[in-house]
Design an enzyme around this catalytic site. Sequence first.
Site, short mmCIF file in Angstrom:
data_model
loop_
_atom_site.label_atom_id
_atom_site.label_comp_id
_atom_site.label_asym_id
_atom_site.label_seq_id
_atom_site.Cartn_x
_atom_site.Cartn_y
_atom_site.Cartn_z
CB SER A 1 -0.88 0.00 1.24
OG SER A 1 -1.66 1.17 1.27
CB CYS B 1 -0.84 5.32 8.70
SG CYS B 1 -0.11 6.69 7.78
C1 FMN Z 1 5.63 6.40 0.10
C2 FMN Z 1 4.96 5.38 0.96
C3 FMN Z 1 3.59 5.43 1.19
C4 FMN Z 1 2.95 4.50 2.01
N1 FMN Z 1 1.59 4.56 2.19
C5 FMN Z 1 0.97 3.59 2.92
C6 FMN Z 1 -0.45 3.56 3.06
O1 FMN Z 1 -1.17 4.39 2.52
N2 FMN Z 1 -1.00 2.57 3.82
C7 FMN Z 1 -0.23 1.60 4.42
O2 FMN Z 1 -0.78 0.72 5.08
N3 FMN Z 1 1.09 1.59 4.28
C8 FMN Z 1 1.72 2.56 3.55
N4 FMN Z 1 3.08 2.52 3.41
C9 FMN Z 1 3.85 1.44 4.04
C10 FMN Z 1 4.16 0.32 3.06
O3 FMN Z 1 2.98 -0.25 2.57
C11 FMN Z 1 5.04 -0.75 3.73
O4 FMN Z 1 4.35 -1.30 4.82
C12 FMN Z 1 6.34 -0.18 4.24
O5 FMN Z 1 6.86 0.75 3.31
C13 FMN Z 1 7.40 -1.25 4.51
O6 FMN Z 1 7.74 -1.97 3.36
P1 FMN Z 1 8.99 -1.60 2.41
O7 FMN Z 1 10.18 -1.47 3.30
O8 FMN Z 1 9.06 -2.72 1.44
O9 FMN Z 1 8.66 -0.29 1.75
C14 FMN Z 1 3.72 3.47 2.60
C15 FMN Z 1 5.09 3.42 2.38
C16 FMN Z 1 5.73 4.34 1.57
C17 FMN Z 1 7.21 4.24 1.37
#
Ligand code: FMN
Lengths: 302, 302, 248, 248
Positions: free
Chosen positions: A23, A131
């Site tokens: 997400s 969040c």
């Molecule tokens: C730019 C950005 C926007 C995000 N927006 C959301 C969101 O709207 N809802 C959510 O549950 N997680 C959101 N996340 C979290 C990601 O879904 C994920 O849980 C988190 O980035 C960890 O995974 P990663 O290290 O692979 O990015 C966001 C992350 C990033 C980097």
Amino acid sequence: MNKVDLSCRIAGIEMKNPIITSSGTFGFGKDYSQFYDVDRLGAITSKGLTINEKLGNEGRRVYEVEGGLINSIGLQNPGIDTFMEKYEEYCGGINTNIIANLGGNTLEQYIEGAVRLSESEVDMIELNISCPNVKEGGMAFGIKSADAFKVVKEVKSVCKKPMIVKLSPNAEDIVDMALTCEKAGADAISLVNTFKAMGIDIYNRKPIFKNVYAGLSGVAIKPIALRMVHEVCKNVNIPTIGMGGICTWEDAIEFIMAGAEAISVGSASFYNPCAPIDILEGIEKFMIEQNIKNLDEIRGII
Amino acid sequence: MNKVDLSCRIAGIEMKNPIITSSGTFGFGKDYSQFYDVDRLGAITSKGLTINEKLGNEGRRVYEVEGGLINSIGLQNPGIDTFMEKYEEYCGGINTNIIANLGGNTLEQYIEGAVRLSESEVDMIELNISCPNVKEGGMAFGIKSADAFKVVKEVKSVCKKPMIVKLSPNAEDIVDMALTCEKAGADAISLVNTFKAMGIDIYNRKPIFKNVYAGLSGVAIKPIALRMVHEVCKNVNIPTIGMGGICTWEDAIEFIMAGAEAISVGSASFYNPCAPIDILEGIEKFMIEQNIKNLDEIRGII
Amino acid sequence: MNNYKSALIKENRNVVDNIYSMKLEGDFKGKSGQFYMIKPQKGNTMLPRPISIHSIDEDGISFLYMAKGKGTKEFSKLSAGDTIEMFGPLGNGFDVDEIEKIEGKIAVVTGGIGIAPANQLIKELKEKKIDLFCGFKAVDYSVEIVEKNVNSKKISTETGEMGEKGYITDHLPVENYDLVITCGPGIMMKKVISECRKNNVKSLVLMENYMACGVGACLACVCETTWGRKRVCQEGPVFSGEELIWHE
Amino acid sequence: MNNYKSALIKENRNVVDNIYSMKLEGDFKGKSGQFYMIKPQKGNTMLPRPISIHSIDEDGISFLYMAKGKGTKEFSKLSAGDTIEMFGPLGNGFDVDEIEKIEGKIAVVTGGIGIAPANQLIKELKEKKIDLFCGFKAVDYSVEIVEKNVNSKKISTETGEMGEKGYITDHLPVENYDLVITCGPGIMMKKVISECRKNNVKSLVLMENYMACGVGACLACVCETTWGRKRVCQEGPVFSGEELIWHE
Ligand SMILES: Cc1cc2nc3c(=O)[nH]c(=O)nc-3n(C[C@H](O)[C@H](O)[C@H](O)COP(=O)(O)O)c2cc1C
Ligand SMILES: Cc1cc2nc3c(=O)[nH]c(=O)nc-3n(C[C@H](O)[C@H](O)[C@H](O)COP(=O)(O)OP(=O)(O)OC[C@H]3O[C@@H](n4cnc5c(N)ncnc54)[C@H](O)[C@@H]3O)c2cc1C
Ligand SMILES: Cc1cc2nc3c(=O)[nH]c(=O)nc-3n(C[C@H](O)[C@H](O)[C@H](O)COP(=O)(O)OP(=O)(O)OC[C@H]3O[C@@H](n4cnc5c(N)ncnc54)[C@H](O)[C@@H]3O)c2cc1C
Ligand SMILES: Cc1cc2nc3c(=O)[nH]c(=O)nc-3n(C[C@H](O)[C@H](O)[C@H](O)COP(=O)(O)O)c2cc1C
Ligand code: FES
Ligand code: FES
């Protein structure tokens, strides 16, 4: 590539493979179709949706740090109604599972959101109680297990779609939190969301972000996320979606060996827009090399 | 370089500058004197000491990950008595503040350790309730504030040296933990110790570490550590030593702007054996350039 | 398909101070106002950085960039033969046909590295010659390659070392124009827009913002417009001065 | 002072398969059995890796290494002119005077890349010629430069492609020697030690372990000895077979 079986199942939904996109890093699914056929993914997760449109945060929204990325998007989204009205525009033609990520500031908003999304065409709902970038609610429900219990239970009681609960690594006790969500009725658990973090502009003597604190993601958090996924998988009986810094197929295999039913790729898409597909292909190759017919042979082996 | 005043004060002890080296990454202080004059540092912290000699953990003890390092040393040390008997050999001739890091498995061991170290020549004692690498005790006291309260209070009551309490980032609530330690009598707070993390060897299908979980340090944890230091500094009145991933002088300035009285350099010494001195010189240069006469002008400015 | 690909650097030349020009050979797509996300294959930054098309033709593409932060400083250390990873073209770009339909005079106003996208725009404006106003800190760059396609040019530097002394906006008679196109630092563009509004002159602005994905997926790069918060990488980077709302 | 310094690579040559030889020019210190901690100045690994002195003289130093994991694979991508960061010499090294005092015959037994430190040792053993036993996976390397200083040599490979087929320990008549010196994979060294013990033959072992600091500060690299857990980087890497205690 027919020799290996990558299918998995989350909350009763069949997925052709365990690769999900996270997400907030994948829009509503179509932005990356300029790089590859997104239908090849096991599922995609929408940007966090809220009952009312949200403009998101002001000021700088992303900041690169070593090994990671801090973001302060603040759940900007068009609102659930607009999402559902323009569903065709947002997700039309996408032929894989779609998970709607549901955000909110209050219990009422979460409930209302789940009621509405239950009428939509999405396949699953991911309840985002993690969040760090919204002032009220959001992660607040994801810190103490008791707070989470109430919202998960109430939302579940109105939710007509399979419901994943997305946990925050900032939770006081991640295992207790997962157990609580399971008890409250979650069909699956996803973890982790971003870590509360910050950066400082030392020349301007100001925090990088207007909100001061924001969320750290990317490979930097991987060893911690992996540990949390492992702890949770050892303790709950519902399926888990592992995420946090997964950038390579090796990372993905680590999460699966730690017990994840599926894995989700977030920030890695920013580093390499083809990351989710590279990971999918890497896993297939590894399975063939290691003569693994089905991921169940290695899932949770650690 | 005489134009700037870098001095600071932790628990009544004057330090010529705010650069400390972290426990477990700097031996007992002499190993790095082949690279520079360690007397130039504000203070050095000893390897974790326990009442009885400890052999530490078996199996692999360090594992490099992107942006960091996971370690499972397990508090190997010669025991406090040997440390004190051979003090000349360990620390003799070092002409800066020496902080003894005190570990333990039980309340009694901590108390006994503090009693003994109070008779030693060290300048301060750092109570380590945050080591993730020992089976009993260690970090266990650093998770829930109530558990910490008891050990801090009792140790403080017997400790005749200024006492720093070192917090774990795995604490349920870092601010409440810091406040609790302050209330229990800590003269200063240091944070953070390592994050509980793990790695998996996917070819051997085994965890990297015998204990499965181990501690993540290095630049990967910096944005989270910085946020925790900021939160703690905004809430307690005792001085804080900030650490976690500090590799450059810019990192150090961030921690000072977040409110840290001093900063501690750990894993960075492995990447660059001269890191602590490079950081010291970088801070001096920055102060001259920015016309900062005393670090108080920028400390806690965020 | 906007494939993610790697490309060999043909040339990476220091133009002046911290300004560099990077050339790649091969078949690239794109037009003025569009950008590519690029990063060194080997380096310490993981996020690609958005860089405008400075010049593009059948032989290849070139970028003009300022080494200012971590990412662009890493670019500056690359040499011919090194590999970069890139994807694009991204963003809406300038609608040259629409611009050429404008009756009357057009000014292009750049500040510093804002000259980079202006170059390709001026190349594409075949039917229409423009007046060029370029502001710099201390020395000018890249103006010589632009100027053959313009009616007139005016240069200013903050130090007065070259051209007129002062900000370029001090030397810009907005009221003489029917369209003003601007790229440069936010503070300069804001000034230009507000002058245009006062004088009822149309304007086009090439916005910049911090990006993560570059393709519309992350909402990192939004700016405020009269029709909501819009993504610089998707609905932009070219916006009309009328639709933009500036916060400080 | 064991300064941390950077050095330009003179040559970084692929010897065979994943074996590379890196040469640096300049004034370096050290003796056989000691090692340097090295890492590429630009790269994705941050911890330096311990690499033995393969050869050292007034002109410079050379390392022989196997590109096996992330760190050493990054080494292998470097070219002449690239910079590495390094510090050393570290560790106790071999006590060549003591070794030369041994009455009787000496065997040096290496497995794979264990030949790297053996080379410098054999160079230093001027008064004493040794019998060399080298085991490899499939092809040998670096033996030719070692052999001019030895009495005899025996090579074995696991595949039998070169030399005798099988493990080198199968071809080693321990009982004929008064001292056996060994460097190579743990499993081989363990075998050698236990044979030596059975036959009451002295042995010297060059231990390896994962390191972080390389200077004795972190306790990452300890091994079990009869006098406690000792640091390979400080009390080692050379231990006597008698003092080592092997876990699995
Ligand atoms: C730019 C950005 C926007 C995000 N927006 C959301 C969101 O709207 N809802 C959510 O549950 N997680 C959101 N996340 C979290 C990601 O879904 C994920 O849980 C988190 O980035 C960890 O995974 P990663 O290290 O692979 O990015 C966001 C992350 C990033 C980097
Ligand atoms: C559509 C678009 C086209 C661009 N075209 C060009 C170009 O052709 N040539 C060129 O040199 N630059 C261009 N930029 C700006 C360039 O992307 C930034 O300078 C670059 O991202 C800075 O990265 P960094 O790692 O060097 O700096 P960082 O370490 O990220 O920051 C260093 C400094 O640069 C500023 N900065 C960083 N990113 C941006 C940004 N995106 N916008 C404004 N200020 C920023 C910050 O204020 C900071 O002080 C463009 C930006 C966009 C959005
Ligand atoms: C004192 C000393 C001297 C050495 N001299 C040489 C030399 O001259 N030439 C040479 O090629 N190598 C030498 N080594 C081994 C070398 O340091 C390791 O191969 C290297 O650290 C591996 O790093 P990597 O990042 O490539 O592999 P990693 O990604 O860390 O690991 C890859 C594989 O290598 C193995 N491995 C990693 N580190 C070690 C280690 N320290 N000991 C044993 N196995 C390891 C692991 O089992 C793993 O499967 C020496 C080691 C020591 C301690
Ligand atoms: C190899 C190693 C050993 C450590 N041993 C101790 C210890 O004995 N006691 C302690 O309080 N912290 C110990 N730590 C934690 C560090 O002191 C420090 O808190 C942590 O590494 C975070 O800082 P860094 O990111 O700068 O390394 C150790 C860390 C490492 C990497
Ligand atoms: S950079 Fe991600 S939406 Fe524009
Ligand atoms: S590597 Fe740190 S003690 Fe040996």
